[in-house]
Design an enzyme around this catalytic site. Structure first.
Site, PDB file in Angstrom:
ATOM      1  N   LYS A   1      65.299   2.747  63.403  1.00  0.00           N
ATOM      2  CA  LYS A   1      64.200   2.463  62.632  1.00  0.00           C
ATOM      3  C   LYS A   1      63.231   2.192  64.253  1.00  0.00           C
ATOM      4  CE  LYS A   1      65.470   0.115  59.225  1.00  0.00           C
ATOM      5  NZ  LYS A   1      65.130   1.345  57.729  1.00  0.00           N
TER       6      LYS A   1
ATOM      7  N   GLU B   1      66.950  -8.223  49.829  1.00  0.00           N
ATOM      8  CA  GLU B   1      67.011  -6.921  48.851  1.00  0.00           C
ATOM      9  C   GLU B   1      66.163  -7.833  48.161  1.00  0.00           C
ATOM     10  OE1 GLU B   1      70.715  -4.375  50.098  1.00  0.00           O
ATOM     11  OE2 GLU B   1      71.269  -5.857  50.593  1.00  0.00           O
TER      12      GLU B   1
ATOM     13  N   HIS C   1      74.259  -5.246  61.136  1.00  0.00           N
ATOM     14  CA  HIS C   1      73.432  -4.614  60.567  1.00  0.00           C
ATOM     15  C   HIS C   1      72.752  -6.218  61.570  1.00  0.00           C
ATOM     16  CE1 HIS C   1      73.448  -1.515  58.137  1.00  0.00           C
ATOM     17  NE2 HIS C   1      73.222  -2.047  57.018  1.00  0.00           N
TER      18      HIS C   1
ATOM     19  N   LYS D   1      71.605 -10.447  48.271  1.00  0.00           N
ATOM     20  CA  LYS D   1      70.551  -9.791  47.102  1.00  0.00           C
ATOM     21  C   LYS D   1      70.056 -10.580  46.156  1.00  0.00           C
ATOM     22  CE  LYS D   1      74.226  -6.281  47.718  1.00  0.00           C
ATOM     23  NZ  LYS D   1      72.751  -5.156  47.665  1.00  0.00           N
TER      24      LYS D   1
END
Length: 487
Positions: free
Chosen positions: A179, A213, A237, A337
């Site tokens: 990124k 998320e 990550h 999530k």
């Protein structure tokens, strides 16, 4: 980033979701930009459930095109991109079929890239089958996460792949490392005298790294229920982002120099004491709730999930690094999530001034902070205090914005596009080396083992919130809070 490197890009899992949403759109963007992909480069999709190349191109047209460009697809570029694509129909479970792949690509030019966009259970069989037909030479292989279930299974995969491909041929991909703001973090730290002297325990109070998320497990219930957030997001990550933030200046930006410094960070992580896990680790599981006006179900009722599942969908951790630069500085990691928003960001909280001649407002929260936003909008902002217009010395929090589009005419490159070009051109710096992966698993495993042995269930949180209250309480013990709570 122009190249004359000729290549044959072989995509296993050519009809899969990852190929449709990320890999082929990234290759199209590189193709459309012109000069990034050699004209002779070919893309060979390996699939089983399509009749022929014509049907596959129709599938690509339907499923890839919507993801291919934010500003619409140029039809001429799209047509010429499709001309790069070939199809080989083989059964990945039948090693004898790989002779058909060898015959199809043996006269194609350049380096061979084998991208394994498949389940990890197929990694080793595919590698063995490639070697059996002599396709492990003049080749690079890309492995998607998850690479194993724990340290033992990860080592087993790495051992098996390492018998067939040399370490410099293996590209373990973590798309967060590609990124743009992560790359700019390196540029800010190591290219400017302003930040590096402040990037240490004397001036940094705490650091937060969040990957949140809104989505639930979607159609991945079977996979996710055997994985959980710690394996799915933290081991790879989040720890990779932590290593990038905390690493020492490398000797150069070559692949081993960068990865050597990341490895030193991962090896310096303070081991988690099993008796202290309740104080430094929070696990949660979402219940039913409302996200953007839509009711969403509880995790335990999702398709493929066991009704009595104790799998975590949320993790928050307090992490410490035992070295001179970072001793005593807490790093707070969080992922989950069905949270309130989709956001990935790194927040560096600098210490307040030791004495304020400007009054108590100079000690206010919201200043002395660097926020690196990775998604959805990629930005870097430095927050500081400034005087408000008018009478009196009234201070307000303002920010300096690194607005890429104001300084650079080139569009920001998506993470997968950058990483795929790095694979084709043989650049390993943004890929995870085996020893990094082992160090991450070794640090995570005590938490996994303790949670597995525990009779305590994950803490519930309503979908559409920021997770269990215990995650906020953990930060409150250190006199701080998550960024969104401050607002």
């Amino acid at each position: 980033m122009q190249t004359d490197s000729s290549f044959t890009f072989v995509l296993f899992g050519g009809t899969g979701d990852l190929s449709m949403r990320k890999i082929l759109p990234a290759l199209f963007e590189a193709h459309r930009a012109g000069g990034m992909l050699a004209d002779s480069g070919k893309i060979v999709a390996v699939a089983r459930h399509v009749a022929d190349r014509g049907e596959y191109l129709q599938w690509v047209d339907e499923h890839v095109k919507p993801h291919a460009s934010k500003n619409g697809v140029d039809e001429a570029a799209w047509t010429s991109f499709l001309a790069r694509i070939e199809l080989v129909k083989i059964d990945l479970g039948n090693p004898e079929d790989f002779a058909q792949l060898r015959d199809a690509i043996q006269d194609m030019p350049g380096i061979r890239v084998f991208y394994l966009a498949t389940g990890p259970s197929l990694f080793v069989p595919i590698c063995h089958a490639l070697a059996a037909v002599g396709l492990n030479h003049n080749a690079r292989i890309v492995l998607e996460k998850p690479l194993g279930y724990d340290l033992k299974s990860s080592n087993a995969i790495n051992d098996a792949v390492g018998e067939i491909f040399a370490e410099e041929q293996i590209y373990r991909i973590d798309h967060y490392l590609g990124k743009e703001p992560v790359q700019n973090l390196l540029a800010l730290r190591f290219g400017n005298a302003l930040f590096e002297p402040l990037w240490r325990r004397e001036w940094v109070e705490s650091i937060q790294i969040t990957i949140a998320e809104e989505l639930g497990v979607e159609a991945r219930g079977d996979f996710y229920d055997n994985t959980g957030a710690l394996r799915d997001m933290v081991q790879n990550h989040l720890l990779q982002l932590l290593a990038i933030v905390a690493m020492e200046p490398p000797h150069s930006m070559d692949s081993d120099s960068v990865r050597d410094e990341k490895l030193r960070v991962l090896r310096a992580l303070k081991p988690i004491d099993p008796h202290e896990i309740g104080k430094v680790a929070v696990r949660g599981q979402y219940h039913s709730g409302v996200i953007r006006g839509n009711a969403v179900p509880a995790y335990a009722t999702e398709h493929g999930v066991k009704p009595d599942s104790s799998t975590e969908t949320f993790v928050a951790l307090k992490v410490e690094i035992e070295n001179w630069r970072w001793a005593g500085v807490p790093f707070f990691l969080r992922t989950g999530k069905r949270l309130a928003d989709r956001v990935a960001e790194i927040v560096v909280n600098f210490r307040a001034v030791p004495h304020s001649a400007l009054g108590a407002s100079a000690l206010r929260a919201g200043a002395n902070r660097l926020v690196i936003r990775l998604q959805p909008n990629e930005t870097i902002r430095l927050y500081c205090l400034a005087k408000q217009p008018g009478e009196g010395m009234n201070l307000a929090s303002v920010y300096l914005d690194l607005a890429f589009d104001r300084f650079f005419r080139e569009a920001q490159m998506e993470a997968y596009q950058r990483l795929l070009l790095d694979v084709i051109n043989g650049r390993l710096a943004l890929f995870v080396r085996r020893d990094e992966q082992e160090a991450a698993w070794r640090w995570v495993e005590p938490i996994l083992n303790e949670w597995k042995a525990s009779t305590k269930l994950p803490k519930p949180y309503a979908a559409g919130t920021w997770g269990p209250a215990a995650a906020s309480a953990m930060l409150a013990q250190h006199g701080t809070c998550w960024l969104e709570e401050e607002n």
